[in-house]
Motif scaffolding. Structure first.
Motif, PDB file in Angstrom:
ATOM      1  N   ARG A 165       0.852  -1.185   0.000  1.00  0.00           N
ATOM      2  CA  ARG A 165       0.000   0.000   0.000  1.00  0.00           C
ATOM      3  C   ARG A 165       0.892   1.240   0.000  1.00  0.00           C
ATOM      4  O   ARG A 165       1.520   1.568   1.005  1.00  0.00           O
ATOM      5  N   ILE A 166       0.934   1.919  -1.131  1.00  0.00           N
ATOM      6  CA  ILE A 166       1.733   3.119  -1.297  1.00  0.00           C
ATOM      7  C   ILE A 166       0.780   4.254  -1.683  1.00  0.00           C
ATOM      8  O   ILE A 166       0.089   4.155  -2.702  1.00  0.00           O
ATOM      9  N   PRO A 167       0.720   5.344  -0.922  1.00  0.00           N
ATOM     10  CA  PRO A 167      -0.205   6.432  -1.263  1.00  0.00           C
ATOM     11  C   PRO A 167       0.070   7.011  -2.648  1.00  0.00           C
ATOM     12  O   PRO A 167       1.184   6.914  -3.176  1.00  0.00           O
ATOM     13  N   THR A 168      -0.957   7.597  -3.230  1.00  0.00           N
ATOM     14  CA  THR A 168      -0.817   8.258  -4.521  1.00  0.00           C
ATOM     15  C   THR A 168       0.305   9.289  -4.457  1.00  0.00           C
ATOM     16  O   THR A 168       0.373  10.079  -3.516  1.00  0.00           O
ATOM     17  N   GLY A 169       1.177   9.267  -5.453  1.00  0.00           N
ATOM     18  CA  GLY A 169       2.324  10.167  -5.462  1.00  0.00           C
ATOM     19  C   GLY A 169       3.547   9.604  -4.772  1.00  0.00           C
ATOM     20  O   GLY A 169       4.580  10.271  -4.680  1.00  0.00           O
ATOM     21  N   GLY A 170       3.444   8.350  -4.308  1.00  0.00           N
ATOM     22  CA  GLY A 170       4.551   7.754  -3.571  1.00  0.00           C
ATOM     23  C   GLY A 170       5.552   7.006  -4.417  1.00  0.00           C
ATOM     24  O   GLY A 170       6.502   6.413  -3.884  1.00  0.00           O
TER      25      GLY A 170
ATOM     26  N   VAL B 292       2.628 -12.933  -7.240  1.00  0.00           N
ATOM     27  CA  VAL B 292       1.829 -11.768  -7.619  1.00  0.00           C
ATOM     28  C   VAL B 292       2.043 -10.677  -6.577  1.00  0.00           C
ATOM     29  O   VAL B 292       1.883 -10.911  -5.372  1.00  0.00           O
ATOM     30  N   VAL B 293       2.417  -9.483  -7.061  1.00  0.00           N
ATOM     31  CA  VAL B 293       2.607  -8.326  -6.184  1.00  0.00           C
ATOM     32  C   VAL B 293       1.656  -7.227  -6.636  1.00  0.00           C
ATOM     33  O   VAL B 293       1.691  -6.809  -7.794  1.00  0.00           O
ATOM     34  N   GLU B 294       0.815  -6.770  -5.723  1.00  0.00           N
ATOM     35  CA  GLU B 294      -0.112  -5.690  -6.015  1.00  0.00           C
ATOM     36  C   GLU B 294       0.450  -4.356  -5.520  1.00  0.00           C
ATOM     37  O   GLU B 294       1.094  -4.299  -4.468  1.00  0.00           O
ATOM     38  N   LEU B 295       0.167  -3.311  -6.277  1.00  0.00           N
ATOM     39  CA  LEU B 295       0.541  -1.952  -5.893  1.00  0.00           C
ATOM     40  C   LEU B 295      -0.719  -1.085  -5.930  1.00  0.00           C
ATOM     41  O   LEU B 295      -1.387  -1.020  -6.961  1.00  0.00           O
ATOM     42  N   THR B 296      -1.029  -0.440  -4.836  1.00  0.00           N
ATOM     43  CA  THR B 296      -2.208   0.421  -4.820  1.00  0.00           C
ATOM     44  C   THR B 296      -2.177   1.325  -3.598  1.00  0.00           C
ATOM     45  O   THR B 296      -1.532   1.012  -2.589  1.00  0.00           O
TER      46      THR B 296
ATOM     47  N   ASN C 298      -3.661  -9.109   0.599  1.00  0.00           N
ATOM     48  CA  ASN C 298      -2.769  -9.322   1.737  1.00  0.00           C
ATOM     49  C   ASN C 298      -1.816  -8.134   1.826  1.00  0.00           C
ATOM     50  O   ASN C 298      -0.778  -8.108   1.160  1.00  0.00           O
ATOM     51  N   VAL C 299      -2.180  -7.146   2.636  1.00  0.00           N
ATOM     52  CA  VAL C 299      -1.378  -5.923   2.721  1.00  0.00           C
ATOM     53  C   VAL C 299      -0.145  -6.202   3.576  1.00  0.00           C
ATOM     54  O   VAL C 299      -0.236  -6.337   4.801  1.00  0.00           O
ATOM     55  N   LEU C 300       0.996  -6.291   2.918  1.00  0.00           N
ATOM     56  CA  LEU C 300       2.258  -6.588   3.591  1.00  0.00           C
ATOM     57  C   LEU C 300       2.872  -5.340   4.194  1.00  0.00           C
ATOM     58  O   LEU C 300       3.436  -5.364   5.292  1.00  0.00           O
ATOM     59  N   VAL C 301       2.775  -4.234   3.465  1.00  0.00           N
ATOM     60  CA  VAL C 301       3.368  -2.962   3.865  1.00  0.00           C
ATOM     61  C   VAL C 301       2.336  -1.861   3.659  1.00  0.00           C
ATOM     62  O   VAL C 301       1.647  -1.842   2.641  1.00  0.00           O
TER      63      VAL C 301
END
Length: 281
Positions: A59-64, A234-238, A247-250
């Motif tokens: 989980r990376i905020p918009t603009g990150g 599989v790695v999700e970015l959002t 499964n939010v790892l970070v």
């Protein structure tokens, strides 16, 4: 010139590589419990149809700088889970517009995203539109990281382009050596012969799937696409994960972005009870 990673990006990548390394040895469920950020749910939710495939979300905020991190995510996965110097990667996006933007950026040697990839893999990078997968050569897969960019919708079987991904292509025959054709998990035709398809090519090479803007892809149809492609991970970015299925790892906070000067202006929220034009202004 490659960009210097921010502290929260380095932290996220270290957590991801730790998870992938543990998952390779112990399986994803145990790895997730050990690697997940403090304060986040440690209950691992297996991907439907692919319960043994490591499946996590950053989980990376918009603009990150999610896309900038992509090169380092691929590098981390190649060292740990994939055990390949030059992996095959499916970079998935939710819309055709984002696909074109990503394809243009990754194909331009002057763009920071491509420079990150070149720096991570010594310039040994090949980028393909999913429509051009037949252009991938066996020599490419042994000497370059190959990134194929696609929308999820383009890989659904009811879509004409999606059907092509699972169909036989003569141009792909050189990829399927006699030893590759012995792999039990490859798709076969009615006579039992391995289909020289792009989906099978992904399976042979233990591909990595990166899903950008992943909150748009947590649907049964999307999971069906993943299952057909048979990725190794599989790695999700959002910025806005679906906590019911991901499964939010970070989880990176807006305060971390602010401390790294990634938020350039104050954000002020004010309720307006008048005309909608006033709120927009």
């Amino acid at each position: 010139m490659a960009l210097a990673l921010k502290q929260y990006q380095r932290r996220s990548l270290a957590s991801l590589e730790n998870f992938l390394e543990l998952a390779r040895v112990e399986g994803p469920e145990s790895a997730f419990r050990k690697a997940v950020d403090d304060g986040l749910l440690d209950e691992y939710k297996p991907m439907p149809g692919l319960p043994d495939v490591p499946y996590v979300c950053l989980r990376i905020p918009t603009g990150g700088g999610k896309t900038v991190m992509g090169a380092h995510i691929i590098q981390s996965a190649s060292r740990s889970l994939l055990e390949r110097q030059f992996p095959l990667v499916m970079w998935m996006v939710p819309t055709s517009r984002i696909k074109e933007q990503t394809l243009e950026a990754f194909s331009d040697p002057r763009h920071p995203y491509r420079q990150e990839l070149d720096a991570a893999f010594g310039g040994q990078v090949a980028v393909f539109d999913v429509a051009d997968f037949s252009q991938i050569r066996p020599a490419d897969l042994g000497t370059k990281v190959c990134i194929v960019i696609s929308t999820v919708a383009a890989l659904r079987v009811e879509n004409k382009e999606g059907r092509k991904v699972y169909d036989y292509h003569e141009e792909l025959e050189p990829h399927f050596t006699s030893s590759a054709k012995e792999l039990e998990y490859l798709h076969r035709d009615d006579s039992g012969r391995v289909v020289a398809s792009f989906a099978n090519l992904l399976r042979v090479h233990n591909s990595l799937v990166i899903m950008d803007e992943a909150h748009n892809a947590t649907t049964p149809l999307s999971y069906a696409v993943y299952e057909r492609l048979g990725p190794r991970g599989v790695v999700e970015l959002t910025a806005t994960p679906d906590i019911k299925s991901s499964n939010v790892l970070v989880s990176v906070s807006a305060f971390e972005l602010k401390s790294e000067n990634m938020i350039k202006f104050p954000v002020v929220l004010k309720e307006h009870s008048g005309e909608w034009q006033e709120a927009i202004n």
